[in-house]
Motif scaffolding. Structure first.
Motif, PDB file in Angstrom:
ATOM      1  N   ASP A  26      10.242  77.790 -19.049  1.00  0.00           N
ATOM      2  CA  ASP A  26      10.757  78.888 -19.866  1.00  0.00           C
ATOM      3  C   ASP A  26      12.142  78.611 -20.443  1.00  0.00           C
ATOM      4  O   ASP A  26      12.481  79.141 -21.513  1.00  0.00           O
ATOM      5  CB  ASP A  26      10.812  80.170 -19.028  1.00  0.00           C
ATOM      6  N   HIS A  27      12.942  77.782 -19.738  1.00  0.00           N
ATOM      7  CA  HIS A  27      14.339  77.626 -20.148  1.00  0.00           C
ATOM      8  C   HIS A  27      14.807  76.180 -20.250  1.00  0.00           C
ATOM      9  O   HIS A  27      15.993  75.942 -20.489  1.00  0.00           O
ATOM     10  CB  HIS A  27      15.248  78.375 -19.159  1.00  0.00           C
ATOM     11  N   GLY A  28      13.909  75.230 -20.045  1.00  0.00           N
ATOM     12  CA  GLY A  28      14.311  73.831 -20.136  1.00  0.00           C
ATOM     13  C   GLY A  28      14.801  73.483 -21.534  1.00  0.00           C
ATOM     14  O   GLY A  28      14.247  73.942 -22.534  1.00  0.00           O
ATOM     15  N   THR A  29      15.832  72.648 -21.608  1.00  0.00           N
ATOM     16  CA  THR A  29      16.421  72.302 -22.901  1.00  0.00           C
ATOM     17  C   THR A  29      16.181  70.851 -23.295  1.00  0.00           C
ATOM     18  O   THR A  29      16.269  70.510 -24.471  1.00  0.00           O
ATOM     19  CB  THR A  29      17.936  72.570 -22.888  1.00  0.00           C
ATOM     20  N   HIS A  30      15.870  69.992 -22.324  1.00  0.00           N
ATOM     21  CA  HIS A  30      15.619  68.588 -22.657  1.00  0.00           C
ATOM     22  C   HIS A  30      14.338  68.507 -23.500  1.00  0.00           C
ATOM     23  O   HIS A  30      13.314  69.106 -23.141  1.00  0.00           O
ATOM     24  CB  HIS A  30      15.463  67.773 -21.370  1.00  0.00           C
ATOM     25  N   PRO A  31      14.356  67.776 -24.614  1.00  0.00           N
ATOM     26  CA  PRO A  31      13.172  67.728 -25.496  1.00  0.00           C
ATOM     27  C   PRO A  31      11.896  67.280 -24.789  1.00  0.00           C
ATOM     28  O   PRO A  31      10.819  67.844 -25.035  1.00  0.00           O
ATOM     29  CB  PRO A  31      13.591  66.725 -26.577  1.00  0.00           C
ATOM     30  N   THR A  32      11.999  66.278 -23.916  1.00  0.00           N
ATOM     31  CA  THR A  32      10.804  65.785 -23.223  1.00  0.00           C
ATOM     32  C   THR A  32      10.295  66.805 -22.221  1.00  0.00           C
ATOM     33  O   THR A  32       9.079  66.967 -22.047  1.00  0.00           O
ATOM     34  CB  THR A  32      11.108  64.452 -22.520  1.00  0.00           C
ATOM     35  N   GLY A  57      14.339  57.280 -15.367  1.00  0.00           N
ATOM     36  CA  GLY A  57      14.972  58.056 -14.308  1.00  0.00           C
ATOM     37  C   GLY A  57      14.549  59.508 -14.342  1.00  0.00           C
ATOM     38  O   GLY A  57      13.569  59.886 -14.988  1.00  0.00           O
ATOM     39  N   MET A  58      15.316  60.324 -13.660  1.00  0.00           N
ATOM     40  CA  MET A  58      15.018  61.743 -13.508  1.00  0.00           C
ATOM     41  C   MET A  58      15.701  62.517 -14.634  1.00  0.00           C
ATOM     42  O   MET A  58      16.901  62.339 -14.872  1.00  0.00           O
ATOM     43  CB  MET A  58      15.533  62.207 -12.142  1.00  0.00           C
ATOM     44  N   ILE A  59      14.949  63.367 -15.318  1.00  0.00           N
ATOM     45  CA  ILE A  59      15.530  64.117 -16.434  1.00  0.00           C
ATOM     46  C   ILE A  59      15.569  65.619 -16.185  1.00  0.00           C
ATOM     47  O   ILE A  59      16.123  66.362 -16.991  1.00  0.00           O
ATOM     48  CB  ILE A  59      14.783  63.836 -17.752  1.00  0.00           C
ATOM     49  N   ALA A  60      14.973  66.081 -15.078  1.00  0.00           N
ATOM     50  CA  ALA A  60      14.993  67.518 -14.791  1.00  0.00           C
ATOM     51  C   ALA A  60      14.724  67.753 -13.310  1.00  0.00           C
ATOM     52  O   ALA A  60      14.059  66.959 -12.654  1.00  0.00           O
ATOM     53  CB  ALA A  60      13.964  68.264 -15.627  1.00  0.00           C
TER      54      ALA A  60
END
Length: 257
Positions: A241-247, A229-232
């Motif tokens: 610059d600010h994404g927190t999801h590991p992938t 699915g969609m993760i971001a």
């Protein structure tokens, strides 16, 4: 220097609601929802096998969703039939990864084909429109060449010209930078950006090329094979610059998980 003003986009022209793609027992993605606003360059990104190209095919009416729906220009593409469906499909343009040009026809004849198929314009007017579209993508001098006689980058540009033939408000591009060297790819990115801003055309671009995503994308969604699915969702530069999801972080920072 004054800060650049962010462009203002219009209301949504595409609304995807709770989309699920499934082939037999294999679910590619589930419960994917998003909007694409008028005039923006919207990027669908993610790693190999996450369902990017399937999502594009679902959005343009080639692959039906297992669940959910897609509204394009306020019309459910999968609930529309006959002449109404054809009218809707004529309002979107598609450029496939390999260009999908007819090898026995010149670039001019390739671009002219949608006009011959879907308009009542006389032959001379069709040729003038086709030449104008080739001019938009910088291929005026190559109008009489065959697809086999031009480079891969020119082939992609010709594909965009043909997709623009009927002046659709929405253009879908499948992996436009695939197989191109960095300089040619950067030139194609600049073309997409310029066309979006000058014509007001909405672009939906499927790609996994990081440089292109950051160069052209106003907003993006990221699909993930493992999450199905969609993760971001958001401005790709903000996700970088600010994404927190590991992938998401691994994708934008080119890090191994």
């Amino acid at each position: 220097m004054p800060e650049k003003t962010k462009p203002v986009f219009g209301p949504p022209v595409i609304t995807a609601t709770d989309l699920t793609a499934r082939f037999g027992t294999n679910t590619l993605f589930r419960h994917v929802s998003f909007e694409v606003k008028r005039g923006e360059v919207f990027v669908i990104l993610g790693g190999s096998g996450c369902g990017k190209s399937t999502l594009l095919k679902l959005m343009i009416g080639l692959v039906p969703p297992a669940e959910g729906k897609v509204d394009i220009l306020d019309t459910d593409i999968w609930a529309t039939e006959g002449a109404a469906r054809l009218d809707l499909l004529k309002r979107i343009g598609v450029m496939w990864q390999q260009g999908a040009m007819f090898g026995s026809q010149t670039l001019l004849e390739n671009v002219e084909m949608p006009l011959a198929e879907h308009t009542t314009l006389p032959a001379e007017a069709r040729r003038e429109v086709a030449r104008a579209k080739l001019g938009l993508v910088g291929l005026s001098a190559a109008a009489d060449q065959l697809p086999s006689e031009i480079s891969g980058g020119m082939l992609k540009r010709a594909g965009i010209a043909r997709a623009l033939a009927l002046d659709p408000p929405i253009l879908f591009l499948d992996e436009p930078s695939a197989g191109l060297d960095p300089i040619t790819s950067a030139g194609l990115d600049a073309l997409i950006r310029d066309l979006s801003r000058s014509l007001g055309t909405t672009f939906v671009v499927v790609t996994h090329e990081l440089a292109s995503i950051l160069a052209i994308g106003d907003r993006c969604i990221m699909l993930d094979k493992e999450a199905k699915g969609m993760i971001a969702e958001g401005d790709p530069r903000e996700l970088r610059d600010h994404g927190t999801h590991p992938t998401v972080r691994a994708f934008f920072l080119r890090e191994a998980l």
